[in-house]
Design a protein around this motif. Structure first.
Motif, PDB file in Angstrom:
ATOM      1  N   SER A 161      91.316 135.142  42.711  1.00 31.09           N
ATOM      2  CA  SER A 161      91.695 136.055  41.939  1.00 31.09           C
ATOM      3  C   SER A 161      93.154 136.482  42.418  1.00 31.09           C
ATOM      4  O   SER A 161      93.182 136.738  43.675  1.00 31.09           O
ATOM      5  N   VAL A 162      93.922 136.907  41.421  1.00 29.22           N
ATOM      6  CA  VAL A 162      95.051 137.509  42.105  1.00 29.22           C
ATOM      7  C   VAL A 162      95.157 138.792  41.043  1.00 29.22           C
ATOM      8  O   VAL A 162      95.537 138.467  39.962  1.00 29.22           O
ATOM      9  N   ASN A 163      95.553 139.974  41.849  1.00 27.84           N
ATOM     10  CA  ASN A 163      95.760 141.322  40.914  1.00 27.84           C
ATOM     11  C   ASN A 163      97.006 141.716  41.288  1.00 27.84           C
ATOM     12  O   ASN A 163      97.190 142.190  42.609  1.00 27.84           O
ATOM     13  N   TYR A 164      98.170 141.629  40.441  1.00 27.97           N
ATOM     14  CA  TYR A 164      99.312 142.481  40.737  1.00 27.97           C
ATOM     15  C   TYR A 164      99.268 143.706  40.610  1.00 27.97           C
ATOM     16  O   TYR A 164      98.559 144.382  39.563  1.00 27.97           O
ATOM     17  N   LEU A 194      95.735 141.468  36.212  1.00 31.09           N
ATOM     18  CA  LEU A 194      94.808 140.493  36.799  1.00 31.09           C
ATOM     19  C   LEU A 194      95.418 138.849  36.271  1.00 31.09           C
ATOM     20  O   LEU A 194      95.262 138.375  35.159  1.00 31.09           O
ATOM     21  N   ALA A 195      96.365 138.297  37.306  1.00 29.09           N
ATOM     22  CA  ALA A 195      97.014 137.286  36.979  1.00 29.09           C
ATOM     23  C   ALA A 195      96.021 136.099  36.828  1.00 29.09           C
ATOM     24  O   ALA A 195      96.321 135.043  36.132  1.00 29.09           O
ATOM     25  N   ILE A 239      93.970 120.494  33.560  1.00 28.56           N
ATOM     26  CA  ILE A 239      93.124 121.836  33.335  1.00 28.56           C
ATOM     27  C   ILE A 239      94.174 122.643  32.482  1.00 28.56           C
ATOM     28  O   ILE A 239      95.277 123.037  32.359  1.00 28.56           O
ATOM     29  N   VAL A 240      93.330 123.184  31.416  1.00 33.99           N
ATOM     30  CA  VAL A 240      94.057 124.201  30.161  1.00 33.99           C
ATOM     31  C   VAL A 240      93.699 125.408  30.595  1.00 33.99           C
ATOM     32  O   VAL A 240      92.456 125.980  30.874  1.00 33.99           O
ATOM     33  N   MET A 241      94.833 126.540  30.931  1.00 31.57           N
ATOM     34  CA  MET A 241      94.658 127.874  31.385  1.00 31.57           C
ATOM     35  C   MET A 241      94.978 128.734  30.325  1.00 31.57           C
ATOM     36  O   MET A 241      95.748 128.283  29.256  1.00 31.57           O
ATOM     37  N   THR A 242      94.199 129.737  30.216  1.00 30.23           N
ATOM     38  CA  THR A 242      94.714 130.676  29.119  1.00 30.23           C
ATOM     39  C   THR A 242      94.822 131.964  29.598  1.00 30.23           C
ATOM     40  O   THR A 242      94.364 132.423  30.845  1.00 30.23           O
ATOM     41  N   PRO A 243      95.620 132.989  29.033  1.00 30.48           N
ATOM     42  CA  PRO A 243      96.025 134.345  29.965  1.00 30.48           C
ATOM     43  C   PRO A 243      95.021 135.530  29.647  1.00 30.48           C
ATOM     44  O   PRO A 243      94.117 135.361  29.044  1.00 30.48           O
ATOM     45  N   SER A 244      95.345 136.500  30.363  1.00 36.41           N
ATOM     46  CA  SER A 244      94.975 137.853  30.570  1.00 36.41           C
ATOM     47  C   SER A 244      93.221 138.035  30.280  1.00 36.41           C
ATOM     48  O   SER A 244      92.926 138.226  29.170  1.00 36.41           O
ATOM     49  N   GLY A 303      94.293 135.279  33.754  1.00 37.23           N
ATOM     50  CA  GLY A 303      94.672 133.854  33.895  1.00 37.23           C
ATOM     51  C   GLY A 303      93.116 133.354  34.412  1.00 37.23           C
ATOM     52  O   GLY A 303      92.706 133.654  35.421  1.00 37.23           O
ATOM     53  N   ARG A 304      92.923 132.298  33.477  1.00 39.71           N
ATOM     54  CA  ARG A 304      91.741 131.550  33.940  1.00 39.71           C
ATOM     55  C   ARG A 304      91.899 129.875  33.691  1.00 39.71           C
ATOM     56  O   ARG A 304      92.426 129.762  32.514  1.00 39.71           O
ATOM     57  N   ILE A 305      90.876 129.161  34.321  1.00 40.05           N
ATOM     58  CA  ILE A 305      90.836 128.086  33.559  1.00 40.05           C
ATOM     59  C   ILE A 305      89.759 127.815  32.570  1.00 40.05           C
ATOM     60  O   ILE A 305      88.653 128.308  32.804  1.00 40.05           O
ATOM     61  N   GLU A 306      90.231 127.432  31.484  1.00 44.47           N
ATOM     62  CA  GLU A 306      89.127 127.393  30.165  1.00 44.47           C
ATOM     63  C   GLU A 306      88.723 126.157  30.003  1.00 44.47           C
ATOM     64  O   GLU A 306      87.593 126.106  29.387  1.00 44.47           O
TER      65      GLU A 306
END
Lengths: 272, 276
Positions: free
Chosen positions: B23-26, B35-36, B220-225, B227-230
């Motif tokens: 997890s990365v939290n800017y 939460l990127a 891997i398809v990622m989706t925002p807000s 960011g995660r692997i969907e």
């Protein structure tokens, strides 16, 4: 089908002010010269204020032989001036560039060097010349320190600003190829800052030259500034003007030299 | 399964990159954190071509930066062959979208850069660099200045530079994003060939669905807000290309087109969800 050479050529896109201005500049110079010649030969201006071009030329010839007040020949004056400005300039390059780079890459260094440099940088060198004279006397040391200070600030500022030309990708790329922090500074940041450092050198040598002539007018027995000042005490306007022309030509040659160095060292400038 | 660090037939080492609960939290300037990346898990092995696909803001570049070691995650771990990743290192080569080459060096000097930094002798690093330039069909331009070669050539030089360190992982951050369509297609072919020849582990970021499908063995398809692997897909269009050497044929096949539509609708739905 029409012959290629018959097709009218058109200009591509252009931005305002594009194209060479050399011819126009040449005409300006010739016109000023003709005006000078006319003003002196037709008696519009007294000889004391503006001598004829021929008299300036004669002044140059006699100055080359040392046939002027003070008895020193023009090459001797010029040599002294060049020694002073270049020794101070090289000392400034050797110290100001590392300081500027350190200010760019280190918060601590920036914090230390920023106040003194920002304080003295806008001061005219002639304003602190009296203090330099009190501290270091009137011999060569004082002049070289004065010119050194005049060159130091623009060089340090340029090197510091140059550090910002490096891209974060270049730095990250170097790290991910196994470079250490010191290697990144030396092999990535310094070369990336080089174009701005060279621009700073061009500005600094100009500053150094103007400061030098002023310093020589205050305290010296030789040098171009002293030659001009001495001639003015004897109302030798021809030597004064000749001296001014020599000072201007030397400054122009400095700039040509720096531009040459620039195109040799940073051919990528503005292209990447 | 072959064990870690054991040489393969061609003398390659089998490596594994493991991302656990990343997890990365800017920290935002206004006190609002972003939460990127949220709880990303991924395992990659030598020979895998993993493509991260997603719209901007889905965290794919953040994920690459964490693997490269340019940033530290808020939570979770990344290990390469069991060793935790701390900071950048030569075993993880990176190819950037642009502005990463050094214009004061020639093409071959750019490729030699990392080897020079690590003290490899001049003759040795030069021959390695020329070798890598040959792989990307750039050996004729070895002594050109960077600013005199085209954008496509610059990206190929970037690939050669990353390969020169012989990394276990090749990380590519939208390397073809700024190129025209024809150059892009050509370099896609080249990258598949490189992957096939070097058998390295690739992690490739793109927002082009077609590019992703063509290159990936693991998509891997990622989706925002956040960011995660969907979605995850196993693909073999790159193998098809290796067999037929005709990328247009591969990309025009009915399976490719139906897969493309499927992924496009997934991304589209994901975005609509995010905006709703």
């Amino acid at each position: 089908m029409a012959n290629k050479s018959e097709v009218k050529t058109v200009k591509g896109y252009s931005i305002p002010g594009e194209g060479s201005s050399v011819l126009i500049s040449a005409i300006t110079v010739v016109a000023l010269f003709v005006l000078w010649w006319a003003a002196t030969h037709l008696g519009w201006i007294k000889d004391l204020f503006l001598p004829t071009p021929e008299r300036i030329y004669n002044a140059f010839i006699s100055a080359m032989k040392g046939d002027i007040q003070g008895g020193k020949a023009l090459p001797e004056h010029l040599t002294w001036s060049l020694i002073r400005v270049f020794s101070a300039f090289f000392l400034a390059v050797l110290t100001a560039v590392p300081v500027g780079i350190l200010m760019g890459v280190s918060r601590t260094m920036r914090g230390i060097f920023d106040p003194p440099i920002e304080f003295y940088r806008p001061l005219p060198p002639l304003a602190y010349l009296p203090l330099i004279v009190i501290w270091f006397g009137i011999d060569e040391t004082a002049k070289i320190i004065l010119i050194y200070l005049a060159c130091f600030a623009p060089l340090a500022m340029a090197a510091r600003a140059g550090v910002k030309s490096v891209t974060i990708e270049q730095i990250n790329a170097a790290y991910s190829m196994g470079a250490s922090k010191a290697q990144v500074v030396w092999h990535v940041i310094v070369p990336a800052a080089l174009p701005e450092i060279l621009t700073g050198m061009r500005i600094a040598i100009g500053f150094g030259w103007t400061t030098l002539v002023a310093a020589e007018m205050v305290a010296a027995t030789e040098g171009l500034g002293q030659m001009v000042l001495n001639a003015s005490n004897f109302l030798r306007t021809d030597i004064v003007i000749m001296g001014i022309i020599v000072i201007g030509v030397v400054a122009y040659l400095f700039d040509l030299l720096m531009r040459k160095v620039e195109s040799m060292l940073v051919p990528w400038k503005g292209r990447a | 399964m072959i064990g870690r660090g054991k040489p393969l037939l061609q003398g390659h080492i089998l490596s594994t990159l493991e991302i656990k609960n990343l997890s990365v939290n800017y920290a935002g300037s206004n006190g609002q954190n972003t939460l990127a990346l949220s709880n990303v898990n991924l395992i990659m092995n030598t020979g895998d071509f993993v493509v991260a696909l997603g719209a901007s803001g889905c965290g794919k570049t953040t994920l690459l930066s964490c693997i490269a070691g340019f940033m530290q995650p808020s939570e979770g771990t990344i290990t390469l062959d069991g060793k935790p990743v701390h900071g950048p290192g030569a075993e993880r080569g990176v190819v950037f979208q642009k502005h990463a080459l050094m214009p004061w060096l020639s093409v071959v000097e750019n490729v030699e850069f990392g080897l020079k930094m690590r003290g490899v002798s001049k003759a040795e690093r030069h021959s390695i660099a020329l070798d890598k330039l040959k792989l990307v069909e750039l050996e004729k331009y070895a002594h050109y200045p960077i600013y005199q070669i085209s954008g496509g050539m610059q990206q190929r030089a970037g690939v050669a530079r990353a390969l020169a360190s012989d990394p276990a992982v090749m990380l590519m951050d939208e390397p073809l994003g700024a190129l025209d369509a024809l150059t892009r297609a050509h370099i896609q072919d080249l990258i598949v060939e490189l992957w096939w020849q070097t058998k390295k582990m690739f992690f490739f970021i793109t927002h082009s669905v077609e590019e992703a499908l063509f290159l990936a063995t693991d998509l891997i398809v990622m989706t925002p807000s956040p960011g995660r692997i969907e979605h995850r897909f196993k693909l073999d269009f790159s193998h098809q290309f290796i067999e037929c050497k005709d990328s247009r044929k591969v990309k025009a096949s009915p399976e490719f087109i139906s897969m493309r539509e499927k992924v496009l609708s997934l991304i589209h739905d994901g975005q609509a969800e995010g905006e709703a």
